[in-house]
Each structure stands twice: as C-alpha cells, then as structure tokens.
Design a protein around this motif. Structure first.
Motif, PDB file in Angstrom:
ATOM      1  N   ALA A 172       0.452  -0.986  -0.123  1.00 50.19           N
ATOM      2  CA  ALA A 172      -0.104  -0.431  -0.431  1.00 50.19           C
ATOM      3  C   ALA A 172       1.168   1.157   0.252  1.00 50.19           C
ATOM      4  CB  ALA A 172      -0.878   0.028   1.441  1.00 50.19           C
ATOM      5  N   ASP A 173       2.054   1.168   1.292  1.00 49.51           N
ATOM      6  CA  ASP A 173       3.084   2.647   0.969  1.00 49.51           C
ATOM      7  C   ASP A 173       3.772   2.491   0.278  1.00 49.51           C
ATOM      8  OD1 ASP A 173       1.828   3.152   3.269  1.00 49.51           O
ATOM      9  OD2 ASP A 173       3.654   2.040   4.305  1.00 49.51           O
ATOM     10  N   TRP A 174       4.158   1.326  -1.086  1.00 48.91           N
ATOM     11  CA  TRP A 174       4.276   1.110  -2.402  1.00 48.91           C
ATOM     12  C   TRP A 174       4.242   1.860  -3.491  1.00 48.91           C
ATOM     13  CZ3 TRP A 174       8.978   2.493  -4.858  1.00 48.91           C
ATOM     14  CH2 TRP A 174       9.047   2.438  -5.928  1.00 48.91           C
ATOM     15  N   GLY A 176       1.290   3.913  -3.133  1.00 50.43           N
ATOM     16  CA  GLY A 176       0.994   5.423  -2.911  1.00 50.43           C
ATOM     17  C   GLY A 176       1.946   6.239  -3.132  1.00 50.43           C
ATOM     18  N   LEU A 177       3.408   6.213  -2.690  1.00 53.89           N
ATOM     19  CA  LEU A 177       4.341   6.472  -3.128  1.00 53.89           C
ATOM     20  C   LEU A 177       4.924   6.668  -4.864  1.00 53.89           C
ATOM     21  CD1 LEU A 177       6.773   8.108  -2.623  1.00 53.89           C
ATOM     22  CD2 LEU A 177       8.330   6.291  -2.614  1.00 53.89           C
ATOM     23  N   ASN A 185       2.337   6.984  -7.158  1.00 51.86           N
ATOM     24  CA  ASN A 185       1.444   8.233  -7.907  1.00 51.86           C
ATOM     25  C   ASN A 185       2.395   9.358  -8.240  1.00 51.86           C
ATOM     26  OD1 ASN A 185      -0.996   6.922  -7.565  1.00 51.86           O
ATOM     27  ND2 ASN A 185      -1.195   7.237  -5.425  1.00 51.86           N
ATOM     28  N   TYR A 186       4.074   9.553  -7.113  1.00 50.17           N
ATOM     29  CA  TYR A 186       4.483  11.087  -7.332  1.00 50.17           C
ATOM     30  C   TYR A 186       4.995  10.481  -8.432  1.00 50.17           C
ATOM     31  CZ  TYR A 186       2.710  12.039  -2.919  1.00 50.17           C
ATOM     32  OH  TYR A 186       1.713  12.164  -2.364  1.00 50.17           O
ATOM     33  N   TRP A 241       7.581  13.105   1.969  1.00 45.57           N
ATOM     34  CA  TRP A 241       6.542  11.070   1.343  1.00 45.57           C
ATOM     35  C   TRP A 241       7.514  11.360   3.516  1.00 45.57           C
ATOM     36  CZ3 TRP A 241       8.372   6.835   1.654  1.00 45.57           C
ATOM     37  CH2 TRP A 241       7.181   5.505   1.185  1.00 45.57           C
ATOM     38  N   ASN A 296       6.573   9.457   6.536  1.00 43.60           N
ATOM     39  CA  ASN A 296       6.485   8.415   6.878  1.00 43.60           C
ATOM     40  C   ASN A 296       7.425   7.835   7.113  1.00 43.60           C
ATOM     41  OD1 ASN A 296       3.791   6.624   5.277  1.00 43.60           O
ATOM     42  ND2 ASN A 296       4.735   8.139   4.549  1.00 43.60           N
TER      43      ASN A 296
END
Length: 215
Positions: A4-6, A8-9, A11-12, A100, A104
């Motif tokens: 999930a974190d990967w 989300g990252l 997206n940038y 980010w 995090n």
C-alpha cells in the motif's frame, strides 16, 4: 515497504528513458529530482579540473538510486552521469519525496542502510587507490564482478578498457597491458570489449600473490 505504501509513493513518480551515451552534466537536475534505475547501467563520475582525468565513482544498475547526497543534505552535488546503456528510470520531485519521508519516517532506515553501503564502497575504493597497485586493483575489479552462477563477468562484462581504467584510477593502455598478461597465463580470453573468464582459480591465485607481495 508494504504494498500500500509503495503504490502510494509511486503516484508521485513518472518514467523517463535516457539513450545510451547520454551525458548529464547539469548538477541542478539532481538537486530537484530523485531517480530509481529500473533497467540499464549508469556511471557516476568526476573529472579533475586541471588534468581532465576522469574517475568513475560508481556503476549504478537496476535498483540503485541517485542523487542520494542531494536528498540527504539538499546541497548541489558536483558529479556527472553517463548512460552506459539505454536506461529507464523512475523520477520523483525531490521535495515530494522529502515530504513523503517526513510523513513516513519508518522508511528513512532504508535510505540510511543504502547510505552505509555507499560509504563502505567509497571507503574501500579510496583504500585501493592508496594502497594497491594497478594490477591488484584490476584483479579485484574482475573477481568482485564474477557472477556466482555463470562464472562470468557481470556489470562490467562489455565495458571497453577505457571504462575499466576509469574504475581503478588508471589508463586504457595500462589496463590493456595487464589484461594481455592475464590472457597469456590462461585466466581470461579477450574479444572486442569482452572479457571472458577462463579459469577463476588462476585469477584468485594471481590476486593472492599480489596481496602477499604487499606484505
């Protein structure tokens, strides 16, 4: 990182492709963007302002990142990059990555671990340049880049002698002379920009003898 974190990252990030032999000398580029290599090789190097001699600091490959120094201290890093292959990178604005990471902080440890690896590599490189002769440096470069499965060179497998010389602080002519000696003793064979390992035991014995001679 968890999925999930990967995601989300990601997206940038956006993807870029850089052609082989592309040289990047604009230091500002790496002050404002951070890159992850997804394919190909990139050399990070510096050039002496007086002699114009070149020294390769790192060969970056899939999974490596840059510019780590700019990410950590926010200062311009005076190094240069050249694509040894056509490479693909994931790019993210530096300020978005810092933001980010601030949100995090758990993942800072990954960057610290990677930084430690880089520092150890630099430390070993400097020690080799100071304490080891060119023959030993070349032998160590070859031995350290032999793939355990194929028993052949990886990462430096098709680099010209000039690039090998830049990695060990020498010249193309000197590197060629030492490679010819290794070819003559049967440890390697040489073709155009290709070093094939014929007998690893001979390479290791040669390196061992060189290290003994230093004592």
């Amino acid at each position: 990182m968890n999925k999930a974190d990967w995601l989300g990252l990601l997206n940038y990030f956006h993807e870029e492709k850089w052609k082989k032999n592309t040289c990047i000398i604009n230091h500002q580029k790496f002050l404002f963007h951070f890159y992850i290599i997804t394919s190909g090789r990139l050399k990070m190097y510096n050039v002496d302002g007086i002699s114009r001699k070149e020294h390769t600091l790192f060969l970056l490959k899939k999974g490596d990142v840059f510019d780590l120094f700019c990410l950590l201290d926010g200062s311009k890093h005076k190094v240069y990059y050249e694509c040894l292959d056509t490479i693909n990178v994931l790019a993210i604005p530096m300020d978005q990555l810092r933001d980010w990471l601030n949100k995090n902080p758990l993942y800072y440890k990954n960057f610290l671990s990677y930084s430690g690896k880089i520092m150890r590599t630099l430390e070993e490189s400097v020690s080799q340049l100071i304490f080891a002769d060119i023959s030993t440096r070349l032998l160590k470069l070859l031995v350290d880049n032999i793939d355990e499965k194929s028993k052949q060179l990886k990462l430096i497998n098709n680099l010209p002698n000039k690039e090998l010389a830049h990695l060990i602080g020498s010249t193309r002519a000197v590197v060629n002379r030492h490679l010819q000696k290794l070819k003559k003793n049967g440890s390697i064979s040489l073709q155009r920009n290709q070093v094939e390992i014929k007998d690893i035991s001979l390479l290791l014995k040669e390196l061992e003898n060189n290290l003994k001679d230093r004592k």
